[in-house]
Write a protein that holds these residues in place. Structure first.
Motif, PDB file in Angstrom:
ATOM      1  N   MET A  13     -10.204  -5.341 -12.295  1.00 46.78           N
ATOM      2  CA  MET A  13      -9.104  -4.807 -11.487  1.00 46.78           C
ATOM      3  C   MET A  13      -7.766  -4.904 -12.199  1.00 46.78           C
ATOM      4  O   MET A  13      -6.876  -4.095 -11.977  1.00 46.78           O
ATOM      5  CB  MET A  13      -9.021  -5.547 -10.152  1.00 46.78           C
ATOM      6  CG  MET A  13     -10.225  -5.296  -9.263  1.00 46.78           C
ATOM      7  SD  MET A  13      -9.965  -5.898  -7.587  1.00 46.78           S
ATOM      8  CE  MET A  13      -9.782  -7.659  -7.854  1.00 46.78           C
ATOM      9  N   PHE A  14      -7.616  -5.938 -13.043  1.00 46.42           N
ATOM     10  CA  PHE A  14      -6.333  -6.156 -13.709  1.00 46.42           C
ATOM     11  C   PHE A  14      -6.248  -5.424 -15.053  1.00 46.42           C
ATOM     12  O   PHE A  14      -5.234  -5.524 -15.748  1.00 46.42           O
ATOM     13  CB  PHE A  14      -6.074  -7.658 -13.918  1.00 46.42           C
ATOM     14  CG  PHE A  14      -5.881  -8.429 -12.628  1.00 46.42           C
ATOM     15  CD1 PHE A  14      -5.734  -7.769 -11.409  1.00 46.42           C
ATOM     16  CD2 PHE A  14      -5.828  -9.823 -12.627  1.00 46.42           C
ATOM     17  CE1 PHE A  14      -5.557  -8.476 -10.223  1.00 46.42           C
ATOM     18  CE2 PHE A  14      -5.647 -10.535 -11.442  1.00 46.42           C
ATOM     19  CZ  PHE A  14      -5.520  -9.860 -10.235  1.00 46.42           C
TER      20      PHE A  14
ATOM     21  N   PHE B 288       0.826  -1.211   0.000  1.00 44.47           N
ATOM     22  CA  PHE B 288       0.000   0.000   0.000  1.00 44.47           C
ATOM     23  C   PHE B 288       0.862   1.264   0.000  1.00 44.47           C
ATOM     24  O   PHE B 288       0.321   2.372   0.019  1.00 44.47           O
ATOM     25  CB  PHE B 288      -0.959   0.011   1.205  1.00 44.47           C
ATOM     26  CG  PHE B 288      -2.013  -1.074   1.147  1.00 44.47           C
ATOM     27  CD1 PHE B 288      -2.192  -1.849   0.006  1.00 44.47           C
ATOM     28  CD2 PHE B 288      -2.848  -1.319   2.238  1.00 44.47           C
ATOM     29  CE1 PHE B 288      -3.163  -2.854  -0.048  1.00 44.47           C
ATOM     30  CE2 PHE B 288      -3.819  -2.310   2.192  1.00 44.47           C
ATOM     31  CZ  PHE B 288      -3.977  -3.082   1.048  1.00 44.47           C
TER      32      PHE B 288
ATOM     33  N   ALA C 280      -7.994  -2.559  -4.778  1.00 44.61           N
ATOM     34  CA  ALA C 280      -7.993  -3.856  -5.464  1.00 44.61           C
ATOM     35  C   ALA C 280      -7.833  -5.003  -4.460  1.00 44.61           C
ATOM     36  O   ALA C 280      -8.529  -6.027  -4.543  1.00 44.61           O
ATOM     37  CB  ALA C 280      -6.875  -3.901  -6.504  1.00 44.61           C
ATOM     38  N   VAL C 281      -6.918  -4.816  -3.511  1.00 46.78           N
ATOM     39  CA  VAL C 281      -6.697  -5.857  -2.499  1.00 46.78           C
ATOM     40  C   VAL C 281      -7.955  -6.038  -1.639  1.00 46.78           C
ATOM     41  O   VAL C 281      -8.388  -7.171  -1.368  1.00 46.78           O
ATOM     42  CB  VAL C 281      -5.451  -5.527  -1.636  1.00 46.78           C
ATOM     43  CG1 VAL C 281      -5.390  -6.399  -0.392  1.00 46.78           C
ATOM     44  CG2 VAL C 281      -4.179  -5.693  -2.472  1.00 46.78           C
TER      45      VAL C 281
ATOM     46  N   ALA D  91      -1.634 -10.670  -1.707  1.00 41.45           N
ATOM     47  CA  ALA D  91      -2.631 -10.586  -0.628  1.00 41.45           C
ATOM     48  C   ALA D  91      -3.328 -11.938  -0.442  1.00 41.45           C
ATOM     49  O   ALA D  91      -3.506 -12.417   0.687  1.00 41.45           O
ATOM     50  CB  ALA D  91      -3.660  -9.502  -0.933  1.00 41.45           C
ATOM     51  N   LEU D  92      -3.693 -12.569  -1.560  1.00 41.61           N
ATOM     52  CA  LEU D  92      -4.377 -13.866  -1.456  1.00 41.61           C
ATOM     53  C   LEU D  92      -3.416 -14.943  -0.942  1.00 41.61           C
ATOM     54  O   LEU D  92      -3.789 -15.754  -0.083  1.00 41.61           O
ATOM     55  CB  LEU D  92      -4.981 -14.273  -2.806  1.00 41.61           C
ATOM     56  CG  LEU D  92      -6.179 -13.419  -3.271  1.00 41.61           C
ATOM     57  CD1 LEU D  92      -6.609 -13.805  -4.680  1.00 41.61           C
ATOM     58  CD2 LEU D  92      -7.375 -13.567  -2.307  1.00 41.61           C
TER      59      LEU D  92
ATOM     60  N   ALA E 119     -10.493  -7.893  -3.762  1.00 39.29           N
ATOM     61  CA  ALA E 119     -10.123  -9.304  -3.949  1.00 39.29           C
ATOM     62  C   ALA E 119     -10.449 -10.112  -2.693  1.00 39.29           C
ATOM     63  O   ALA E 119     -11.007 -11.216  -2.769  1.00 39.29           O
ATOM     64  CB  ALA E 119      -8.644  -9.419  -4.292  1.00 39.29           C
ATOM     65  N   LEU E 120     -10.096  -9.557  -1.525  1.00 41.79           N
ATOM     66  CA  LEU E 120     -10.370 -10.284  -0.276  1.00 41.79           C
ATOM     67  C   LEU E 120     -11.879 -10.365  -0.015  1.00 41.79           C
ATOM     68  O   LEU E 120     -12.391 -11.430   0.367  1.00 41.79           O
ATOM     69  CB  LEU E 120      -9.646  -9.628   0.900  1.00 41.79           C
ATOM     70  CG  LEU E 120      -8.111  -9.766   0.882  1.00 41.79           C
ATOM     71  CD1 LEU E 120      -7.474  -8.950   2.007  1.00 41.79           C
ATOM     72  CD2 LEU E 120      -7.670 -11.236   1.002  1.00 41.79           C
TER      73      LEU E 120
ATOM     74  N   GLY F  10      -6.232   2.100  -7.710  1.00 40.54           N
ATOM     75  CA  GLY F  10      -5.038   1.798  -6.923  1.00 40.54           C
ATOM     76  C   GLY F  10      -5.045   0.405  -6.319  1.00 40.54           C
ATOM     77  O   GLY F  10      -5.996  -0.379  -6.486  1.00 40.54           O
ATOM     78  N   VAL F  11      -3.954   0.137  -5.610  1.00 44.63           N
ATOM     79  CA  VAL F  11      -3.671  -1.196  -5.088  1.00 44.63           C
ATOM     80  C   VAL F  11      -4.541  -1.537  -3.873  1.00 44.63           C
ATOM     81  O   VAL F  11      -5.073  -2.641  -3.762  1.00 44.63           O
ATOM     82  CB  VAL F  11      -2.167  -1.278  -4.717  1.00 44.63           C
ATOM     83  CG1 VAL F  11      -1.883  -2.498  -3.872  1.00 44.63           C
ATOM     84  CG2 VAL F  11      -1.318  -1.297  -5.985  1.00 44.63           C
ATOM     85  N   GLU F  12      -4.701  -0.571  -2.991  1.00 43.04           N
ATOM     86  CA  GLU F  12      -5.430  -0.854  -1.753  1.00 43.04           C
ATOM     87  C   GLU F  12      -6.867  -1.292  -2.046  1.00 43.04           C
ATOM     88  O   GLU F  12      -7.341  -2.300  -1.511  1.00 43.04           O
ATOM     89  CB  GLU F  12      -5.422   0.396  -0.873  1.00 43.04           C
ATOM     90  CG  GLU F  12      -5.920   0.130   0.528  1.00 43.04           C
ATOM     91  CD  GLU F  12      -5.700   1.348   1.427  1.00 43.04           C
ATOM     92  OE1 GLU F  12      -4.577   1.505   1.943  1.00 43.04           O
ATOM     93  OE2 GLU F  12      -6.645   2.141   1.596  1.00 43.04           O
TER      94      GLU F  12
ATOM     95  N   VAL G 283      -1.235  -3.865  -9.741  1.00 42.25           N
ATOM     96  CA  VAL G 283      -2.395  -4.388  -9.015  1.00 42.25           C
ATOM     97  C   VAL G 283      -2.397  -5.917  -8.984  1.00 42.25           C
ATOM     98  O   VAL G 283      -2.686  -6.531  -7.947  1.00 42.25           O
ATOM     99  CB  VAL G 283      -3.687  -3.864  -9.690  1.00 42.25           C
ATOM    100  CG1 VAL G 283      -4.899  -4.628  -9.212  1.00 42.25           C
ATOM    101  CG2 VAL G 283      -3.853  -2.379  -9.409  1.00 42.25           C
TER     102      VAL G 283
ATOM    103  N   VAL H 163      -2.638  -8.234  -5.632  1.00 40.74           N
ATOM    104  CA  VAL H 163      -3.770  -9.123  -5.352  1.00 40.74           C
ATOM    105  C   VAL H 163      -3.266 -10.552  -5.129  1.00 40.74           C
ATOM    106  O   VAL H 163      -3.690 -11.239  -4.189  1.00 40.74           O
ATOM    107  CB  VAL H 163      -4.817  -9.047  -6.490  1.00 40.74           C
ATOM    108  CG1 VAL H 163      -5.816 -10.186  -6.391  1.00 40.74           C
ATOM    109  CG2 VAL H 163      -5.539  -7.703  -6.443  1.00 40.74           C
TER     110      VAL H 163
END
Lengths: 216, 216
Positions: free
Chosen positions: B168-169, A169, B180-181, A184-185, B184-185, B176-178, A177, A181
């Motif tokens: 997202m991809f 982050f 997306a994460v 994170a997974l 995904a979760l 941004g990344v946050e 991205v 992801v």
């Protein structure tokens, strides 16, 4: 009758321990496939999962048979019921290592994890593997003296997961991205493997002592 | 004796159905907290989880008591063992809605999910909620005629999850990344809630018919 019961119960716990060993191999291979972008090894993890599923069915049948024909009570009953719960968790741990292998396979020939995060993710994988390995012995010998080693590892896992997120982050994250992801997974999968390992260990504490583990 | 047994077994299944209702409320509130950035509601979901945990303990005690004192066999044994497995899954579904609520809380006053992905994520949440709601009835009435409705929903869930990842991809992802994460979760949590709902429903199929569900 009682002796036959205890032989069969022992054999259930030997089976559980053997399944846990299969899970150890599965987690180790999935991690190796992930960090070396090895599609063949990833495939092996994915196809080997059937073996874990079949072994789970055998444990369920044996446990059901024990409950049905022997009608155990008290501590013996607790052990059979715990076996049924644990085998579900072990199977789930196998599934989670399959998820790791699938991310590895998806990104081949690239390594899914950006280089600067590999040490952290490797350490998370290592912790998960060590916890699963410890659980093999805890199940086989019903020796819960090693349980105290599991909690600090789980705490380290939690710290590592947080540090992954801090890195991803941050403003200077350059890997995009998709990598974030994936990481994170992956972090989540290793963390869940560790959670299940601790949960299985706690179930053994319960069958051995009749009391829940102090920290859970 | 047999009648007392069946009364107690009925009461276990009534409890399971009630826990499943608590899970429904938990999933609905977590989604609402997520999509409206409502920290108070997120807190309610998180603190209400204790109630689910306590209810699980009661079901475990009752089931253990049934096994211990009544030594059921065949279909009755299968029902008690299934109850022990299902209550673990229901508790896990509650935990997953707590994870959703925690992401909601973390991003307040922002909504964790970017506006253009809200329809997809709302739909995933809705599918999960509907599946859990169906399972309340399936458990309470041991009526598995509704099971065929669950599979297409699970397939839709899978499609939606893939579409989240495609969005997202893509090159034009600007959140941004946050975000997306988080997404995904969140997608993973709803998918797991749906998986567990299907698994619980399949266990009911097994106790009712003595055969595994055709599709699992």
């Amino acid at each position: 009758m009682r002796e036959a019961f205890h032989d069969e119960l022992d054999s259930v716990y030997t089976d559980l321990s053997a399944i846990c060993e299969l899970v150890t191999i599965s987690v180790e291979r999935a991690t190796s496939a992930l960090l070396t972008a090895d599609a063949t090894l990833a495939e092996r993890v994915i196809s080997a999962d059937d073996e874990i599923d079949l072994a789970r069915e055998r444990v369920e049948e044996k446990s059901f048979h024990l409950l049905s024909l022997q009608a155990p009570v008290a501590g013996d009953l607790r052990m059979v019921v715990a076996a049924l719960r644990m085998v579900g968790e072990l199977e789930r741990m196998g599934d989670l290592s399959v998820h790791v292998a699938k991310i590895a396979r998806l990104r081949v020939p690239e390594v899914a994890v950006p280089e600067d995060l590999r040490p952290t993710l490797s350490r998370m994988a290592r912790i998960a593997e060590e916890m699963v390995t410890d659980v093999v012995t805890i199940i086989a010998e019903r020796d819960v003296s090693g349980i105290d080693d599991l909690h600090p590892r789980e705490m380290e896992m939690d710290r590592l997961r947080r540090s992954l997120f801090t890195t991803m982050f941050a403003e200077d994250w350059t890997h995009g991205v998709e990598a974030a992801v994936d990481v994170a997974l992956l972090g989540r999968y290793y963390e869940r493997i560790a959670d299940h390992a601790l949960s299985v260990a706690n179930r053994i504490v319960f069958v051995v002592t009749g009391e829940p583990a102090v920290i859970s």
